[in-house]
Design an enzyme around this catalytic site. Structure first.
Site, PDB file in Angstrom:
ATOM      1  N   HIS A   1      -8.316  -1.990   0.692  1.00  0.00           N
ATOM      2  CA  HIS A   1      -8.255  -2.028   2.157  1.00  0.00           C
ATOM      3  C   HIS A   1      -9.338  -1.143   2.764  1.00  0.00           C
ATOM      4  O   HIS A   1     -10.048  -1.558   3.691  1.00  0.00           O
ATOM      5  CB  HIS A   1      -6.860  -1.547   2.593  1.00  0.00           C
ATOM      6  CG  HIS A   1      -6.631  -1.606   4.068  1.00  0.00           C
ATOM      7  ND1 HIS A   1      -5.982  -2.661   4.683  1.00  0.00           N
ATOM      8  CD2 HIS A   1      -6.960  -0.745   5.066  1.00  0.00           C
ATOM      9  CE1 HIS A   1      -5.929  -2.437   5.987  1.00  0.00           C
ATOM     10  NE2 HIS A   1      -6.500  -1.282   6.257  1.00  0.00           N
ATOM     11  N   GLU A   2      -9.503   0.062   2.207  1.00  0.00           N
ATOM     12  CA  GLU A   2     -10.513   0.977   2.742  1.00  0.00           C
ATOM     13  C   GLU A   2     -11.929   0.496   2.438  1.00  0.00           C
ATOM     14  O   GLU A   2     -12.837   0.660   3.256  1.00  0.00           O
ATOM     15  CB  GLU A   2     -10.295   2.387   2.181  1.00  0.00           C
ATOM     16  CG  GLU A   2      -8.957   3.009   2.537  1.00  0.00           C
ATOM     17  CD  GLU A   2      -8.713   3.078   4.031  1.00  0.00           C
ATOM     18  OE1 GLU A   2      -9.691   3.182   4.800  1.00  0.00           O
ATOM     19  OE2 GLU A   2      -7.536   3.019   4.436  1.00  0.00           O
TER      20      GLU A   2
ATOM     21  N   HIS B   1     -12.874  -1.867   5.119  1.00  0.00           N
ATOM     22  CA  HIS B   1     -13.275  -1.223   6.375  1.00  0.00           C
ATOM     23  C   HIS B   1     -14.760  -0.842   6.335  1.00  0.00           C
ATOM     24  O   HIS B   1     -15.453  -0.901   7.349  1.00  0.00           O
ATOM     25  CB  HIS B   1     -12.437   0.034   6.622  1.00  0.00           C
ATOM     26  CG  HIS B   1     -11.100  -0.233   7.245  1.00  0.00           C
ATOM     27  ND1 HIS B   1     -10.934  -1.039   8.341  1.00  0.00           N
ATOM     28  CD2 HIS B   1      -9.854   0.216   6.923  1.00  0.00           C
ATOM     29  CE1 HIS B   1      -9.651  -1.089   8.672  1.00  0.00           C
ATOM     30  NE2 HIS B   1      -8.969  -0.333   7.827  1.00  0.00           N
TER      31      HIS B   1
ATOM     32  N   GLU C   1      -7.512  -4.285  11.213  1.00  0.00           N
ATOM     33  CA  GLU C   1      -6.504  -4.159  10.164  1.00  0.00           C
ATOM     34  C   GLU C   1      -6.197  -5.507   9.524  1.00  0.00           C
ATOM     35  O   GLU C   1      -6.049  -5.604   8.303  1.00  0.00           O
ATOM     36  CB  GLU C   1      -5.224  -3.539  10.730  1.00  0.00           C
ATOM     37  CG  GLU C   1      -5.353  -2.070  11.056  1.00  0.00           C
ATOM     38  CD  GLU C   1      -5.746  -1.239   9.848  1.00  0.00           C
ATOM     39  OE1 GLU C   1      -4.885  -0.950   9.002  1.00  0.00           O
ATOM     40  OE2 GLU C   1      -6.928  -0.900   9.742  1.00  0.00           O
TER      41      GLU C   1
ATOM     42  N   ASP D   1      -6.812  -6.303   5.676  1.00  0.00           N
ATOM     43  CA  ASP D   1      -5.723  -6.809   4.835  1.00  0.00           C
ATOM     44  C   ASP D   1      -6.142  -8.089   4.119  1.00  0.00           C
ATOM     45  O   ASP D   1      -5.974  -8.225   2.900  1.00  0.00           O
ATOM     46  CB  ASP D   1      -4.482  -7.098   5.695  1.00  0.00           C
ATOM     47  CG  ASP D   1      -3.808  -5.837   6.196  1.00  0.00           C
ATOM     48  OD1 ASP D   1      -4.086  -4.750   5.653  1.00  0.00           O
ATOM     49  OD2 ASP D   1      -3.011  -5.946   7.147  1.00  0.00           O
TER      50      ASP D   1
END
Length: 490
Positions: free
Chosen positions: A140-141, A144, A205, A209
């Site tokens: 997930h990070e 980003h 987000e 995801d």
């Protein structure tokens, strides 16, 4: 007493308030269609070029080294970097090398920032039941970063210079990693609304995801781990008077949880055996960083006595560390030696063996063992750093200096290596090298004026060595140039 792992109520209120502002700004930036995303590398680059993003990321990382409780543990650092690399290999839009690191903080939190930096709290690692759950957070990070979500946010703050953004984001990240230090830093920055720079909006987000789950599956992990870890965070929220920190910066809505569960249906079932390496890392963090020594000993002793473990070796390893932390060195050695007989080159066991032998006053035993492994793994961080530490303990300074100088050519930002190298130079009474090594360590913390002072001290020990004089002058100029780069961005 309220744990220092959570923000004070005033900070929480400000974060929640600015999150609403962030949502509105994102809606204006992206348009009315919530699924519309800007073209990567076009819109984001209008606010922040990749070169500037790397420079700002480096500046923030230096700030965090100096102020956040980062774990200087070569075994844990190598594990989390290797795990992160497996995920990065499956990601698109990777513009730079990623650096993964661990913050000693029991809160369930992780975060990413400019230049491919991903931090994970020890609380995330110990809360995970398996490696796929931990990997789901990292994936997930990573998303980003690859989707340049922070750079997109910078687009809405074009009036702020990149350096001002670095200062504000740096303070905010410190608050995530070490609330007391971070809150103090935040009080000196200009607008509390800068918090929205890292409070990801719902569209960010959802994108993280969606892409993160695909990365997770492509890397060979169980994609259903994303939903199961969401459940852990939601449960903590229900049973706590304050939300987990991760939910403050990564809002976990019911829709996100539902979307993740629906998305799971599109992937085949992935059944993986328990990861021994993951459970060794988890046991190490619990025994060395999370638990107090007396509780750690009680915890792992009970685990071994009752057989309540998935990986027997991890339970034994945790007990060995607990015994070591309680200064029961011979008992720790007996358990760890038995583990080494089963797996002679296991880095977790070798690291503990080195600590035990040094504590017992027998560093040569560790040196003999590690020299053999070094022949097989000449650039491995755990082996090199442990061997160097043992060499310094045995007062074999020349060998340690040679080993570390060669290692630092490949790993120039390893602060542990510079710490050991400084001790080696000091032991050998080579004061020029000692001050030079101190300077490099200070530079890693962003303390350039202090680093320059150390180099000037080193200059006093150059004697008639004109080549070293030139090298020191050149390095001083490089440090000044680094400072100037930041000034030019204002």
């Amino acid at each position: 007493m309220i744990s220092s792992l959570f923000f004070r109520s005033s900070i929480v209120s400000a974060i929640l308030a600015t999150l609403l502002v962030a949502g509105k700004a994102e809606a204006q930036t992206l348009g009315s269609d919530k699924n519309t995303l800007p073209e990567i590398g076009v819109v984001a680059s209008e606010a922040l070029t990749l070169d500037k993003e790397i420079l700002i990321g480096d500046a923030i990382m230096r700030q965090m080294r100096g102020q956040a409780p980062m774990i200087g543990d070569p075994v844990i650092n190598e594990y989390i970097q290797d795990l992160g690399n497996r995920l990065v290999l499956q990601a698109d839009n990777t513009k730079f090398p990623f650096q993964f690191f661990v913050i000693n903080n029991n809160a369930m939190n992780a975060f990413a920032f400019y230049g491919g930096h991903v931090g994970v709290h020890t609380g995330i690692i110990t809360a995970a039941d398996n490696e796929s759950e931990l990997a789901s957070v990292l994936a997930h990070e990573v998303t980003h970063v690859t989707q340049r979500h922070l750079a997109r946010r910078a687009l809405s703050q074009q009036r702020s210079s990149p350096l001002q953004l670095a200062s504000m984001f740096g303070s905010i990240l410190l608050a995530m990693a070490n609330p007391e230090a971070g809150i103090a830093a935040l009080s000196t920055t200009q607008a509390m609304s800068a918090q929205m720079g890292i409070d990801y909006t719902r569209s960010n987000e959802q994108e993280a995801d969606r892409i993160g789950i695909d990365i997770l599956y492509s890397a060979g992990f169980d994609p259903k781990a994303t939903a199961s870890f969401f459940g852990k965070m939601a449960e903590q929220y229900r049973t706590s008077s304050r939300p987990p920190e991760r939910l403050l910066t990564h809002p976990l809505t019911e829709k996100r949880i539902a979307d993740a569960r629906i998305r799971m249906d599109g992937y085949p079932n992935v059944r993986l055996p328990p990861s021994k390496t993951f459970h060794l890392a988890k046991a190490r963090i619990q025994a060395r960083y999370q638990f107090k020594p007396d509780y750690s000993l009680e915890y792992f002793q009970a685990m071994n006595d009752t057989g309540t473990y998935l990986i027997k070796e991890a339970a034994q390893y945790g007990l060995a560390i607990a015994l070591f932390e309680n200064e029961k060195y011979q008992q720790a050695k007996a358990i760890n030696d038995a583990l080494l007989l089963q797996d002679k080159e296991n880095l977790f066991y070798l690291d503990l063996a080195t600590d035990i032998e040094i504590a017992l006053g027998n560093p040569q035993n560790a040196i003999t063992q590690l020299e053999h492994v070094l022949a097989q793994k000449p650039r491995n961080s755990v082996v090199v750093l442990n061997l160097s530490n043992a060499l310094v303990s045995a007062k074999q300074y020349t060998r340690a200096i040679e080993l570390l100088r060669d290692y630092l050519l490949i790993h120039p930002q390893d602060e542990i290596a510079y710490q050991i190298l400084t001790d080696a130079y000091k032991g050998e009474k080579l004061y020029m090298g000692m001050h030079q090594s101190k300077a490099e360590l200070l530079a890693l913390y962003g303390a350039y004026p202090n680093a320059i002072d150390e180099l000037q001290y080193a200059f006093n020990f150059t004697g008639d060595n004109h080549l070293e004089k030139q090298r020191i002058r050149a390095r001083i100029q490089q440090f000044r140039d680094e400072q100037e780069k930041l000034k030019q961005m204002q």
